[in-house]
Design an enzyme around this catalytic site. Structure first.
Site, short mmCIF file in Angstrom:
data_model
loop_
_atom_site.label_atom_id
_atom_site.label_comp_id
_atom_site.label_asym_id
_atom_site.label_seq_id
_atom_site.Cartn_x
_atom_site.Cartn_y
_atom_site.Cartn_z
CG LEU A 73 -2.08 -0.99 1.10
CD1 LEU A 73 -2.86 -1.04 2.40
CD2 LEU A 73 -2.99 -0.60 -0.05
CB ALA A 74 3.62 2.38 2.15
CG HIS A 88 -4.23 -10.42 16.10
ND1 HIS A 88 -5.32 -11.14 16.49
CD2 HIS A 88 -4.71 -9.37 15.39
CE1 HIS A 88 -6.41 -10.54 16.05
NE2 HIS A 88 -6.07 -9.47 15.38
NE ARG A 126 -5.91 -6.39 17.02
CZ ARG A 126 -5.66 -5.97 15.78
NH1 ARG A 126 -4.45 -5.56 15.45
NH2 ARG A 126 -6.60 -5.96 14.87
CD GLU A 181 4.06 -4.12 9.44
OE1 GLU A 181 3.21 -4.39 8.57
OE2 GLU A 181 4.42 -4.95 10.30
C1 LIG Z 1 -3.04 -11.16 8.20
C2 LIG Z 1 -2.97 -9.67 8.36
C3 LIG Z 1 -4.13 -8.91 8.44
C4 LIG Z 1 -4.06 -7.53 8.59
N1 LIG Z 1 -5.24 -6.82 8.64
C5 LIG Z 1 -5.18 -5.46 8.74
C6 LIG Z 1 -6.38 -4.68 8.76
O1 LIG Z 1 -7.48 -5.21 8.70
N2 LIG Z 1 -6.27 -3.34 8.85
C7 LIG Z 1 -5.07 -2.71 8.91
O2 LIG Z 1 -5.04 -1.49 8.96
N3 LIG Z 1 -3.92 -3.42 8.90
C8 LIG Z 1 -3.95 -4.77 8.82
N4 LIG Z 1 -2.77 -5.49 8.80
C9 LIG Z 1 -1.49 -4.77 8.74
C10 LIG Z 1 -1.23 -4.22 7.33
O3 LIG Z 1 -1.72 -5.13 6.38
C11 LIG Z 1 0.24 -4.00 7.02
O4 LIG Z 1 0.85 -3.33 8.07
C12 LIG Z 1 0.40 -3.13 5.78
O5 LIG Z 1 -0.36 -3.64 4.72
C13 LIG Z 1 1.83 -2.98 5.35
O6 LIG Z 1 1.92 -2.30 4.13
P1 LIG Z 1 3.31 -1.83 3.54
O7 LIG Z 1 3.00 -1.15 2.26
O8 LIG Z 1 4.06 -1.07 4.55
O9 LIG Z 1 4.14 -3.17 3.29
P2 LIG Z 1 3.82 -4.51 2.49
O10 LIG Z 1 2.45 -4.57 1.96
O11 LIG Z 1 4.31 -5.63 3.32
O12 LIG Z 1 4.74 -4.40 1.20
C14 LIG Z 1 6.12 -4.58 1.26
C15 LIG Z 1 6.67 -4.45 -0.14
O13 LIG Z 1 8.07 -4.38 -0.07
C16 LIG Z 1 8.65 -5.32 -0.93
N5 LIG Z 1 9.90 -5.75 -0.32
C17 LIG Z 1 10.12 -6.18 0.94
N6 LIG Z 1 11.41 -6.43 1.14
C18 LIG Z 1 12.03 -6.15 -0.02
C19 LIG Z 1 13.39 -6.20 -0.44
N7 LIG Z 1 14.36 -6.58 0.37
N8 LIG Z 1 13.66 -5.86 -1.72
C20 LIG Z 1 12.68 -5.45 -2.57
N9 LIG Z 1 11.40 -5.37 -2.20
C21 LIG Z 1 11.08 -5.72 -0.94
C22 LIG Z 1 7.64 -6.40 -1.10
O14 LIG Z 1 7.86 -7.06 -2.33
C23 LIG Z 1 6.35 -5.60 -1.07
O15 LIG Z 1 6.08 -5.11 -2.36
C24 LIG Z 1 -2.82 -6.88 8.67
C25 LIG Z 1 -1.66 -7.63 8.59
C26 LIG Z 1 -1.71 -9.01 8.46
C27 LIG Z 1 -0.45 -9.78 8.47
#
Ligand SMILES: Cc1cc2nc3c(=O)[nH]c(=O)nc-3n(C[C@H](O)[C@H](O)[C@H](O)COP(=O)(O)OP(=O)(O)OC[C@H]3O[C@@H](n4cnc5c(N)ncnc54)[C@H](O)[C@@H]3O)c2cc1C
Ligand code: FES
Lengths: 250, 637
Positions: free
Chosen positions: B43-44, B266, B331, B426
């Site tokens: 998402l970010a 959780h 939680r 995150e």
């Molecule tokens: C089962 C579950 C349910 C959840 N439900 C909720 C909810 O209902 N509401 C809520 O607000 N939050 C929820 N969360 C938390 C939330 O989903 C996450 O915190 C959030 O989506 C993280 O988004 P992000 O964009 O930071 O990272 P991510 O979506 O984890 O994306 C990380 C990205 O970085 C890339 N990446 C990682 N390491 C590397 C690397 N070394 N080199 C190149 N690319 C890399 C990956 O390929 C990916 O594209 C939930 C989490 C889980 C596990």
């Protein structure tokens, strides 16, 4: 449980592949199928052999990464599940389970069970979106959407882009995938402005990528882990035909 | 070194607006001359990459999966918060802000959290315009539901797949830019290092996971949006590929790591069942609305079938300990209570690490059909994994690692202490303090990507005076060489154990001593054991295959190597933070009834750690100064 895995091994793209049989004399029925693959790989590494390459990530049926034809069926014998949601207990004592990659002309094998599905991304890039740049959105409740309509859009939007529909289709067509996106956005008021362009561009890109055309066997619907309905295909065909006609009229 | 959060002056509601007004801009015609590297397409990352490309910047986006759409955000279930106040139940930006700040046990930055609440509504607008099919009322308006830690209904959701639908919206926006040629996407590409020259982030070193080729990409700014590091515990609700490597390598290159010990556990997950298990599946928190949590009163009853244990011999421990909140206690509190009864030997299921979540009363009260209507899909998931029927026997659940509040330190602009390095989602530490409320991670990731970074990255670029680095710059070459060397070292590892066995052992130790309850003695023991195990990992791991092709075990070995180093920092931080707050529960610091006891006099600060090669990390403290709120007790009773 005593199980044998007959797994497709292929070193790299265009290399000749072959099946190799691996014994599992004491498979734990409560393991997931991919956990059994993990165990196999750990064993292979300790024996100095190369592990089996396979795609996976979330291991809960939502990311669409996992992809294997198990026992002749994409994602295995279960109903409405992905490969990572298959469990060893779904098989029988003594089974020899054949595990192959998702095969299609547009999905070249990269290694073992790993295929290149980037063609699906390119289809989306061709038109699977609403052109609304950040900051230009109206207030969310400004456009009411009937619950029934929104639910239908959701049903189509639930596609996880795994490519099982392609792998099972005798024409290796991505029609269900494309139809799901066209239908998702086509149901919603937000998607109307680009509806024709979207259908035209996505369908044409599908052809360019080397996917076949649809001959309505509905095999795709039967293997879709998210139960995407083949009725979306009719909607896609309608949008596409309309777009062709209006282009011809221009 | 003094950490400057660059928090704007003025009253909370005006800070962001004033800041925006003062931000430097880049002429639209000049933007395409600049290149922004965005690592991560969750998402970010996807929202940032799409928005920056729409503005005209050149964007390169990277992810390790085969498609940007598969980032772990896809798995989020429950929903996303916003202060729309559609239900007219008294919600407001202030209330969302305050709930989130309090939920984080007053360990987040006040101004950041306020901005998050301010931006929440625009996220919903943007997503709806993209075609995200949120749940709706019959009248056609958007529906809301309530979530933990709030007394209003402000959570927007798309069935149980909110993360999936939001991510597809952002992914499609990014796809549009890729189609237009404005953004370039590098899938199956893993970041191995950050290129830093004169203290500025100037590029990244990546490995093509198909060919094994290691190259450098240079940019005018680098954004890391690589997600959380919960997999340092091995088993968690995260996807298997989630890793800390991108942020850890940036940390090693000088970026400060903030609050690494803040971990969210959780309470309702499917328990560990066997040695080969690869993941702990989250069961929605909503189940606790109708399910009752219990264990047998007597240890000797634990092996019996639950149906044979009479009512009087059951301990409904949440209802007993928290009479007013009961099974809906927050939680962190519920998780600790479950651990406590299992520690007493009263846990159920394999290994005694589980508690019952019982729907018998609900089925009797509401009928089978109604329960199925509410939770049918969750019962199905439970059945799929455990082959047990939760309509007939109670579910077994246990807490699991879910989210990491800690991450790289960033200022108000989401820029780390290394100029040019931005961190979002995150992967940064910014908004959740010591505990994250449900439905607020999706909100934060999208606020960062859609609305904050596009402005603050531009501000940074507008002030740049030196041109982009050429990829033949000595520092790029050096970083590439180091990565190549590192990969080669691993591929030649011919020890006797698998990567997975070490990861499992590390995870177990972390869970035992730095999980739900932490105590000085245990942490010290852990701090002593991790380096020993790490040493063995480096000497005794066995890998096969090649460096120049797909090799999942090689990737995993390098990620676990980084987890080992991160684990030591988590441990150091947990030891240093001699108070309890949110998810960080130090056994020594609890109220008489077992709640977390903060120590605001000594610990109202962000702990930002600086890496020192070959030495102990150095702690920098950023005081948490609240201008308009007071750090009150966090009482949910
Ligand atoms: C089962 C579950 C349910 C959840 N439900 C909720 C909810 O209902 N509401 C809520 O607000 N939050 C929820 N969360 C938390 C939330 O989903 C996450 O915190 C959030 O989506 C993280 O988004 P992000 O964009 O930071 O990272 P991510 O979506 O984890 O994306 C990380 C990205 O970085 C890339 N990446 C990682 N390491 C590397 C690397 N070394 N080199 C190149 N690319 C890399 C990956 O390929 C990916 O594209 C939930 C989490 C889980 C596990
Ligand atoms: S691993 Fe994500 S759907 Fe199977």
């Amino acid at each position: 449980m005593n199980i044998k895995l007959r797994v497709w091994r292929q070193e790299k793209p265009n290399a000749k592949g072959r099946f190799v049989v691996y014994d599992f004399p004491d498979a734990d029925p409560n393991m997931s199928f991919l956990e059994m693959m993990d165990a196999l790989n750990n064993r292979l590494v300790l024996q100095g052999e190369e592990p089996v390459a396979f795609d996976h990530d979330c291991r809960e049926g939502i990311c669409g990464a996992c992809s294997a034809v198990i026992g002749g069926k994409p994602h295995g014998p279960g109903k409405r599940i992905t490969t990572c949601q298959a469990y060893v207990r779904a098989f029988r004592e003594g089974d020899v389970i054949t595990v192959e990659p998702f095969r299609a002309r547009a999905f070249p094998v990269l290694k073992d069970l790993v295929v290149d599905r980037s063609a699906l991304d390119r289809i989306v890039q061709a038109g699977g979106f609403v052109s609304v740049s950040t900051g230009s959105a109206p207030e969310a409740n400004a456009i009411p959407v009937a619950k029934e309509v929104s639910d239908k859009a959701f049903d189509a939007a639930a596609c996880i882009g795994c490519g099982a529909c392609v792998a099972t289709c005798k024409n290796a067509s991505a029609t269900l995938f494309v139809a799901a996106k066209i239908s998702h956005l086509g149901w919603l008021p937000q998607g109307q402005a680009e509806r024709s362009r979207r259908a035209l561009n996505m369908v044409e890109q599908m052809g360019k990528e080397g996917f076949g055309s649809c001959s309505n066997t509905l095999a795709c619907e039967a293997v879709c882990p998210k139960g995407i309905s083949a009725t979306n295909i009719a909607r896609m065909n309608r949008d596409f035909a309309f777009a062709l006609v209006s282009r011809a009229g221009q | 070194m003094k950490l400057d959060a660059k928090t704007p002056l003025g009253p909370l509601p005006q800070k962001w607006g004033r800041h925006c007004a003062g931000i430097r801009l880049v002429n639209p015609a000049n933007r395409r001359k600049y290149e922004v590297l965005v690592v991560g397409t969750g998402l970010a990352g996807a929202s940032a990459a799409a928005s920056l490309a729409e503005m005209g910047y050149g964007v390169k986006a990277f992810c390790y999966q085969d498609s940007a759409r598969r980032a772990h955000s896809i798995a989020a279930q429950g929903g996303i918060n916003a202060a729309k106040n559609y239900p007219n139940d008294g919600d407001s930006v202030w209330r969302l802000f305050h709930d989130t700040l309090k939920g984080g046990d007053f360990r987040a930055r006040e101004a950041n959290v306020y901005r998050l609440a301010q931006l929440s509504n625009a996220i919903i607008d943007q997503s709806v315009a993209q075609g995200v099919p949120f749940a709706r009322e019959y009248g056609g308006g958007l529906a809301n539901r309530s979530f933990g830690g709030a007394q209003v209904s402000r959570t927007f959701y798309a069935r149980g797949q909110t993360g999936q639908q939001l991510l597809l919206g952002a992914y499609q926006a990014l796809a549009r830019q890729v189609g237009l040629g404005a953004a370039k996407l590098f899938t199956r590409t893993e970041m191995l290092d950050l290129v830093v020259v004169d203290g500025r982030a100037r590029g990244v070193v990546v490995r093509d996971m198909v060919t094994g080729e290691i190259t450098a990409h240079t940019g005018d700014a680098v954004v890391l949006a690589t997600g959380g590091y919960g997999n340092v515990y091995d088993l968690s609700t995260n996807a298997r590929g989630c890793n800390a490597s991108a942020i850890w390598r940036a940390h090693r290159k000088g970026a400060f790591f903030a609050n690494p010990c803040y971990t969210q556990i959780h309470p309702t997950c499917i328990p560990v069942s066997g040695e080969g298990q690869s993941k702990l599946t989250l069961m929605s928190e909503s189940l606790r609305n109708d399910g009752r949590v219990w264990v047998p009163k007597r240890v000797e009853d634990c092996g019996k079938s639950p149906a044979t244990i009479p009512e009087d011999d059951r301990d409904y421990f949440l209802e007993r300990k928290y009479p007013s909140y009961g099974n809906l206690a927050p939680r962190d509190i519920s998780s600790r209570a479950a651990k406590e009864v299992c520690d007493q030997g009263r846990g159920v299921g394999p290994g005694g690490r589980g508690v019952y979540l019982d729907f018998a009363d609900a089925i009797e009260r509401l009928g089978h059909k109604e329960v199925e209507g509410r939770y049918g899909n969750l019962f199905d998931i439970y059945h799929e994994i455990t082959s047990e029927d939760a309509y007939l026997a109670p579910m077994r659940i246990y807490p699991a690692v879910h989210y990491t509040m800690g991450g790289l330190w960033v200022d108000y602009n989401l820029m780390s202490n290394l100029p040019g390095l931005f961190v979002a989602g995150e992967a940064n530490f910014s908004d959740h303090g010591a505990n994250r409320l449900g439905a607020s991670a999706l909100m934060q990731g999208l606020a960062d990507g859609y609305f904050i970074l596009p402005l603050t990255v531009g501000d940074y670029i507008a002030g740049l005076t030196s041109p982009r680095l050429g990829i033949d710059h000595a520092e790029c070459k050096k970083s590439v060489d180091e990565a190549v060397h590192r990969v080669r070292g691993w591929i030649e590892a011919k020890g006797k154990r698998t990567v997975a066995s070490f990861h499992r052992e590390l995870g177990k130790k972390m869970w035992e001593y730095c999980g739900m309850a932490r105590e000085r003695g245990g942490l010290k023991k852990l701090a002593g054991e991790i380096p020993v195990l790490h040493e063995e990992f480096r000497k005794n791991t066995c890998l096969t295959g090649h460096a120049n092709g797909i090799n999942a075990m090689l990737e995993q070995a390098m990620r676990v190597d980084d987890f080992f180093e991160l684990a030591q920092l988590i441990c150091a931080d947990a030891l240093d933070r001699d108070e309890s707050c949110g998810g960080h529960f130090r056994v020594e610091h609890q109220t008489p009834d077992g709640e977390a006891k903060r120590d605001d006099a000594r610990f109202a600060h962000v702990s930002a750690w600086e890496h020192r090669a070959g030495g102990a990390p150095v702690l920098h403290k950023e005081p948490l100064v609240y201008e308009e709120t007071v750090m009150s007790g966090r009482n949910y009773k």
